[in-house]
Design a protein around this motif. Structure first.
Motif, PDB file in Angstrom:
ATOM      1  N   ARG A  96      34.177  -8.672  -8.835  1.00 49.99           N
ATOM      2  CA  ARG A  96      35.629  -8.430  -8.842  1.00 49.99           C
ATOM      3  C   ARG A  96      35.962  -6.966  -9.118  1.00 49.99           C
ATOM      4  N   LYS A  97      34.998  -6.249  -9.640  1.00 51.81           N
ATOM      5  CA  LYS A  97      35.245  -4.826  -9.874  1.00 51.81           C
ATOM      6  C   LYS A  97      35.244  -4.073  -8.537  1.00 51.81           C
ATOM      7  N   THR A  98      34.458  -4.574  -7.594  1.00 47.13           N
ATOM      8  CA  THR A  98      34.384  -3.867  -6.307  1.00 47.13           C
ATOM      9  C   THR A  98      35.285  -4.480  -5.240  1.00 47.13           C
ATOM     10  N   VAL A  99      35.724  -5.739  -5.482  1.00 50.43           N
ATOM     11  CA  VAL A  99      36.610  -6.399  -4.507  1.00 50.43           C
ATOM     12  C   VAL A  99      37.904  -6.776  -5.219  1.00 50.43           C
ATOM     13  N   GLN A 100      38.991  -6.183  -4.800  1.00 49.37           N
ATOM     14  CA  GLN A 100      40.264  -6.390  -5.482  1.00 49.37           C
ATOM     15  C   GLN A 100      41.302  -6.976  -4.530  1.00 49.37           C
ATOM     16  N   MET A 101      42.384  -7.480  -5.105  1.00 48.04           N
ATOM     17  CA  MET A 101      43.399  -8.140  -4.272  1.00 48.04           C
ATOM     18  C   MET A 101      44.792  -7.581  -4.547  1.00 48.04           C
ATOM     19  N   ILE A 102      45.569  -7.463  -3.480  1.00 43.52           N
ATOM     20  CA  ILE A 102      46.994  -7.153  -3.619  1.00 43.52           C
ATOM     21  C   ILE A 102      47.733  -8.393  -3.121  1.00 43.52           C
ATOM     22  N   TYR A 103      48.623  -8.913  -3.957  1.00 42.12           N
ATOM     23  CA  TYR A 103      49.307 -10.162  -3.615  1.00 42.12           C
ATOM     24  C   TYR A 103      50.638  -9.901  -2.912  1.00 42.12           C
ATOM     25  N   GLN A 104      51.146 -11.003  -2.341  1.00 41.37           N
ATOM     26  CA  GLN A 104      52.378 -10.928  -1.571  1.00 41.37           C
ATOM     27  C   GLN A 104      53.592 -10.580  -2.438  1.00 41.37           C
ATOM     28  N   ASP A 105      53.652 -11.207  -3.608  1.00 44.94           N
ATOM     29  CA  ASP A 105      54.888 -11.137  -4.379  1.00 44.94           C
ATOM     30  C   ASP A 105      54.756 -10.194  -5.570  1.00 44.94           C
ATOM     31  N   PRO A 106      55.285  -8.980  -5.452  1.00 44.60           N
ATOM     32  CA  PRO A 106      55.143  -8.039  -6.568  1.00 44.60           C
ATOM     33  C   PRO A 106      55.937  -8.484  -7.799  1.00 44.60           C
ATOM     34  N   PHE A 107      56.838  -9.474  -7.619  1.00 45.63           N
ATOM     35  CA  PHE A 107      57.654  -9.924  -8.745  1.00 45.63           C
ATOM     36  C   PHE A 107      56.889 -10.904  -9.623  1.00 45.63           C
ATOM     37  N   SER A 108      56.036 -11.738  -9.001  1.00 39.45           N
ATOM     38  CA  SER A 108      55.325 -12.709  -9.837  1.00 39.45           C
ATOM     39  C   SER A 108      53.881 -12.304 -10.124  1.00 39.45           C
ATOM     40  N   SER A 109      53.350 -11.300  -9.400  1.00 36.30           N
ATOM     41  CA  SER A 109      51.946 -10.939  -9.639  1.00 36.30           C
ATOM     42  C   SER A 109      51.796  -9.987 -10.827  1.00 36.30           C
ATOM     43  N   ILE A 110      52.939  -9.532 -11.377  1.00 35.86           N
ATOM     44  CA  ILE A 110      52.880  -8.644 -12.543  1.00 35.86           C
ATOM     45  C   ILE A 110      53.567  -9.339 -13.713  1.00 35.86           C
ATOM     46  N   ASN A 111      52.890  -9.375 -14.850  1.00 41.32           N
ATOM     47  CA  ASN A 111      53.445 -10.014 -16.034  1.00 41.32           C
ATOM     48  C   ASN A 111      54.740  -9.305 -16.464  1.00 41.32           C
ATOM     49  N   PRO A 112      55.882 -10.026 -16.466  1.00 45.43           N
ATOM     50  CA  PRO A 112      57.169  -9.362 -16.751  1.00 45.43           C
ATOM     51  C   PRO A 112      57.261  -8.818 -18.174  1.00 45.43           C
ATOM     52  N   ARG A 113      56.380  -9.310 -19.081  1.00 46.62           N
ATOM     53  CA  ARG A 113      56.457  -8.837 -20.480  1.00 46.62           C
ATOM     54  C   ARG A 113      55.578  -7.620 -20.734  1.00 46.62           C
ATOM     55  N   VAL A 156      55.055   4.840 -17.151  1.00 42.50           N
ATOM     56  CA  VAL A 156      54.154   4.025 -17.981  1.00 42.50           C
ATOM     57  C   VAL A 156      54.877   3.096 -18.958  1.00 42.50           C
ATOM     58  N   SER A 157      56.038   3.519 -19.449  1.00 41.60           N
ATOM     59  CA  SER A 157      56.675   2.680 -20.469  1.00 41.60           C
ATOM     60  C   SER A 157      57.723   1.726 -19.891  1.00 41.60           C
ATOM     61  N   ARG A 158      57.833   1.699 -18.577  1.00 41.55           N
ATOM     62  CA  ARG A 158      58.844   0.809 -17.980  1.00 41.55           C
ATOM     63  C   ARG A 158      58.322  -0.629 -17.884  1.00 41.55           C
ATOM     64  N   PHE A 159      59.256  -1.567 -17.977  1.00 45.08           N
ATOM     65  CA  PHE A 159      58.934  -2.968 -17.718  1.00 45.08           C
ATOM     66  C   PHE A 159      59.176  -3.247 -16.229  1.00 45.08           C
ATOM     67  N   PRO A 160      58.523  -4.284 -15.672  1.00 43.63           N
ATOM     68  CA  PRO A 160      58.705  -4.563 -14.241  1.00 43.63           C
ATOM     69  C   PRO A 160      60.164  -4.678 -13.801  1.00 43.63           C
ATOM     70  N   HIS A 161      61.044  -5.242 -14.669  1.00 44.82           N
ATOM     71  CA  HIS A 161      62.436  -5.417 -14.221  1.00 44.82           C
ATOM     72  C   HIS A 161      63.165  -4.072 -14.080  1.00 44.82           C
ATOM     73  N   MET A 162      62.528  -3.013 -14.590  1.00 38.92           N
ATOM     74  CA  MET A 162      63.160  -1.688 -14.463  1.00 38.92           C
ATOM     75  C   MET A 162      62.687  -0.973 -13.189  1.00 38.92           C
ATOM     76  N   LEU A 163      61.934  -1.692 -12.355  1.00 41.82           N
ATOM     77  CA  LEU A 163      61.401  -1.081 -11.124  1.00 41.82           C
ATOM     78  C   LEU A 163      61.980  -1.777  -9.906  1.00 41.82           C
ATOM     79  N   SER A 164      62.049  -1.043  -8.795  1.00 39.49           N
ATOM     80  CA  SER A 164      62.469  -1.672  -7.533  1.00 39.49           C
ATOM     81  C   SER A 164      61.282  -2.473  -6.976  1.00 39.49           C
ATOM     82  N   GLY A 165      61.547  -3.288  -5.943  1.00 44.62           N
ATOM     83  CA  GLY A 165      60.481  -4.073  -5.319  1.00 44.62           C
ATOM     84  C   GLY A 165      59.344  -3.191  -4.822  1.00 44.62           C
ATOM     85  N   GLY A 166      59.709  -2.081  -4.183  1.00 45.15           N
ATOM     86  CA  GLY A 166      58.697  -1.160  -3.653  1.00 45.15           C
ATOM     87  C   GLY A 166      57.880  -0.529  -4.772  1.00 45.15           C
TER      88      GLY A 166
END
Ligand code: SF4
Length: 334
Positions: A96-113, A156-166
């Motif tokens: 898994r260190k050499t093979v990584q994944m980017i998921y479809q939904d940036p809203f649910s693939s990142i822990n909101p907390r 670095v100090s922002r939470f996901p809800h402070m970011l746009s989808g992109g």
């Protein structure tokens, strides 16, 4: 020839849960044949798009390559090493260190907390990369710079809800590349984003391919982005790759009636439209992957199907022209 990933006769069958009546009647077990014997190679730094409608098996293929599920049959090789059945947790972790994944939904693939810093530090800690906090901080800053979230201190100090989808998808990409992987499975990485920023994100991923020497499996239902972004295309239908080849060959000279139908369905880019694929100009619905039709699995929907041939005989995959493969009895004449 610098083959990064090779897949050979890969199958994934999921058992169908049986009701009590079926058990009492001793009916044979049934399976969803999600991936039904696919083979392909991806060379180093290539972008290989796996294209198809939902339920065709493309996401299951991505999960098999990520080692999130085990194959029923077939083999997967990464740089010549058979990784089909990794046994220990250590082996999986190393993989898994050499093979990584980017998921479809940036809203649910990142822990909101989690703050962006924690999102990016987590894989470093899991994989024991960076001995001190300052070393990890340096890696996090570098990853944010690579995905152009600059200056990194601002993010670095922002939470996901402070970011746009992109911006969130850029964080997800930073998390995927922070371990310096060689292979990335990107499962519909732009389909939930605004049409206006899709090209930007794909352009960024392409730049990272060039700068970091990455190789991608790009999973998508959208032929127009596959055409724009990838070097090779594999078109999937009901668990099989029915056509595959260099992107220009497949797009300019589609050989399989299903690929032709998909191409006819690609609408003109229109920012007002959220749906990418219009109704396909082919008859009927995709059959269930539990009851796959005999012969060519596309025959009930194919306007060229030949009675006595297509409905009884499975078409073998042939290299119709150089770097262009197809699975159709009548390829070249329809
Ligand atoms: Fe159509 Fe026959 Fe070709 Fe299948 S093998 S795609 S049914 S022409």
């Amino acid at each position: 020839q610098n083959v990064e990933l090779k897949v050979e006769g890969l199958k994934k069958y999921f058992p169908v849960k049986r009701g009590i009546k079926s058990v009492l009647k001793r009916e044979p077990p049934r399976f969803v044949r999600a991936v039904d014997g696919i083979s392909f190679e991806i060379r180093k730094q290539q972008i290989f798009a796996l294209v198809g409608e939902s339920g065709c098996g493309k996401t299951t293929t991505g999960k098999l390559i990520m080692k999130l599920i085990e194959p029923t049959e077939g083999r997967i090789f990464l740089r010549g090493k058979d990784v089909s059945h990794l046994k220990s947790k250590d082996e999986v972790l190393k993989y898994r260190k050499t093979v990584q994944m980017i998921y479809q939904d940036p809203f649910s693939s990142i822990n909101p907390r989690f703050r962006v810093y924690d999102v990016l530090e987590e894989p470093l800690i899991i994989h024991g990369v960076g001995d001190s906090r300052s070393e990890r901080e340096e890696l996090i800053h570098r990853a944010l710079e690579l995905v152009r979230l600059t200056p990194p201190d601002e993010f670095v100090s922002r939470f996901p809800h402070m970011l746009s989808g992109g911006q969130r998808q850029r964080v997800a990409i930073a998390r995927a590349i922070i371990l310096n992987p060689e292979f990335v499975v990107a499962d519909e990485p732009v389909s939930m984003l605004d049409v206006s920023i899709r090209a930007e994100i794909l352009e960024l991923m392409r730049k990272l391919r060039n700068d970091l020497g990455l190789t991608y499996l790009y999973i998508t239902h959208d032929l127009s982005t596959a055409r724009y972004f990838s070097d090779w295309i594999g078109v999937m239908y009901l668990g099989r790759i029915i056509e595959m080849g260099e992107v220009d060959r497949v797009i300019d000279n589609p050989l399989h009636p299903y690929t032709k139908a998909l191409l006819e369905a690609v609408p003109e880019p229109d920012p007002e439209r959220k749906d990418i694929i219009k109704m396909l100009p082919i008859k009927g619905e995709v059959p269930s992957a539990i009851n796959i039709p005999p012969g060519c699995r596309f025959h009930p929907r194919c306007i060229h199907a030949k009675e006595g041939l297509c409905n009884v005989k499975h078409p073998e995959t042939v290299e119709f022209e150089r770097n262009h493969y197809v699975e159709c009895h009548l390829a070249g004449s329809v």
